[in-house]
Design a protein around this motif. Sequence first.
Motif, PDB file in Angstrom:
ATOM      1  N   ALA A   1       0.805  -1.231   0.000  1.00  0.00           N
ATOM      2  CA  ALA A   1       0.000   0.000   0.000  1.00  0.00           C
ATOM      3  C   ALA A   1       0.839   1.284   0.000  1.00  0.00           C
ATOM      4  N   PRO A   2       1.867   1.401   0.828  1.00  0.00           N
ATOM      5  CA  PRO A   2       2.641   2.650   0.798  1.00  0.00           C
ATOM      6  C   PRO A   2       3.261   2.935  -0.571  1.00  0.00           C
ATOM      7  N   GLY A   3       3.730   1.899  -1.253  1.00  0.00           N
ATOM      8  CA  GLY A   3       4.279   2.088  -2.600  1.00  0.00           C
ATOM      9  C   GLY A   3       3.210   2.564  -3.568  1.00  0.00           C
ATOM     10  N   GLY A   4       2.016   2.000  -3.465  1.00  0.00           N
ATOM     11  CA  GLY A   4       0.909   2.430  -4.319  1.00  0.00           C
ATOM     12  C   GLY A   4       0.499   3.864  -4.046  1.00  0.00           C
ATOM     13  N   ILE A   5       0.443   4.221  -2.773  1.00  0.00           N
ATOM     14  CA  ILE A   5       0.093   5.595  -2.392  1.00  0.00           C
ATOM     15  C   ILE A   5       1.178   6.560  -2.877  1.00  0.00           C
ATOM     16  N   ALA A   6       2.429   6.150  -2.735  1.00  0.00           N
ATOM     17  CA  ALA A   6       3.540   6.986  -3.215  1.00  0.00           C
ATOM     18  C   ALA A   6       3.445   7.193  -4.726  1.00  0.00           C
ATOM     19  N   CYS A   7       3.087   6.156  -5.454  1.00  0.00           N
ATOM     20  CA  CYS A   7       2.917   6.283  -6.914  1.00  0.00           C
ATOM     21  C   CYS A   7       1.858   7.320  -7.238  1.00  0.00           C
ATOM     22  N   TYR A   8       0.750   7.245  -6.546  1.00  0.00           N
ATOM     23  CA  TYR A   8      -0.350   8.166  -6.815  1.00  0.00           C
ATOM     24  C   TYR A   8       0.092   9.612  -6.611  1.00  0.00           C
ATOM     25  N   PHE A   9       0.701   9.895  -5.456  1.00  0.00           N
ATOM     26  CA  PHE A   9       1.098  11.271  -5.174  1.00  0.00           C
ATOM     27  C   PHE A   9       2.281  11.719  -6.025  1.00  0.00           C
ATOM     28  N   PHE A  10       3.207  10.820  -6.301  1.00  0.00           N
ATOM     29  CA  PHE A  10       4.336  11.148  -7.163  1.00  0.00           C
ATOM     30  C   PHE A  10       3.829  11.543  -8.547  1.00  0.00           C
ATOM     31  N   ASP A  11       2.853  10.783  -9.053  1.00  0.00           N
ATOM     32  CA  ASP A  11       2.252  11.106 -10.343  1.00  0.00           C
ATOM     33  C   ASP A  11       1.502  12.431 -10.278  1.00  0.00           C
ATOM     34  N   LEU A  12       0.746  12.629  -9.230  1.00  0.00           N
ATOM     35  CA  LEU A  12      -0.066  13.834  -9.076  1.00  0.00           C
ATOM     36  C   LEU A  12       0.798  15.096  -8.989  1.00  0.00           C
ATOM     37  N   ILE A  13       1.910  14.996  -8.262  1.00  0.00           N
ATOM     38  CA  ILE A  13       2.744  16.173  -8.014  1.00  0.00           C
ATOM     39  C   ILE A  13       3.778  16.410  -9.118  1.00  0.00           C
ATOM     40  N   PHE A  14       4.469  15.352  -9.544  1.00  0.00           N
ATOM     41  CA  PHE A  14       5.613  15.538 -10.432  1.00  0.00           C
ATOM     42  C   PHE A  14       5.388  15.123 -11.888  1.00  0.00           C
ATOM     43  N   LEU A  15       4.492  14.200 -12.151  1.00  0.00           N
ATOM     44  CA  LEU A  15       4.425  13.599 -13.478  1.00  0.00           C
ATOM     45  C   LEU A  15       3.187  13.956 -14.283  1.00  0.00           C
ATOM     46  N   LYS A  16       2.315  14.745 -13.734  1.00  0.00           N
ATOM     47  CA  LYS A  16       0.996  15.003 -14.326  1.00  0.00           C
ATOM     48  C   LYS A  16       1.042  15.366 -15.814  1.00  0.00           C
ATOM     49  N   ASN A  17       1.974  16.190 -16.232  1.00  0.00           N
ATOM     50  CA  ASN A  17       2.001  16.679 -17.612  1.00  0.00           C
ATOM     51  C   ASN A  17       3.011  15.955 -18.500  1.00  0.00           C
ATOM     52  N   MET A  18       3.513  14.832 -18.040  1.00  0.00           N
ATOM     53  CA  MET A  18       4.506  14.099 -18.818  1.00  0.00           C
ATOM     54  C   MET A  18       3.816  13.053 -19.701  1.00  0.00           C
ATOM     55  N   PRO A  19       4.516  12.557 -20.723  1.00  0.00           N
ATOM     56  CA  PRO A  19       3.946  11.480 -21.552  1.00  0.00           C
ATOM     57  C   PRO A  19       3.664  10.235 -20.703  1.00  0.00           C
TER      58      PRO A  19
END
Length: 173
Positions: free
Chosen positions: A112-130
């Motif tokens: 779960a922590p890895g999944g949650i980290a993925c979600y927030f990492f995507d939300l904060i840093f990766l949102k506009n990337m391919p």
Amino acid sequence: MYTTSYIEAVPFFIVYLLYIPVHTVMYGPMMVALGKSKVILIRDSIAFVINAVLSVVLVLKIGAIGASLATIVVTYVYSVPLDLVLIAKWCGVKWHQVLPYGNMARYILYAAPGGIACYFFDLIFLKNMPYLCRLAGMFIAYVLITMLIYRIRFSLSFMEMLKNIAKMRNQGD
């Protein structure tokens, strides 16, 4: 490959993700091994009828996603509980002894922590990337967080983890 034309299918696939946990254990082969093939036919026939009726009702009430929800509801409310009770009865154990719930809960807690980290990492840093970059970034975030948790929990170094993974792969060959 991934365009906005697929965006409307996302809610359906999110609902079907709920289907994954029940497919970590296959009940049918256990029933066949116990000589109960006919029970599978009867169970699935009843589940089909319940699912069809519930699908029609939910599609009329909430739209196409109702069919997805109906499948999940029938699986969790009818099929899985029935399978657990029958297999427990035939094996002479209590229903809660059929599956290793403690191990399953531990795996979820570790993942779960890895999944949650993925979600927030995507939300904060990766949102506009391919999409491929987002997928790679989330994979890296998941692996790093999960390895950190395993390192803390099992006191393993990174090299010990890699050796254990290699050892498991070699045993599979």
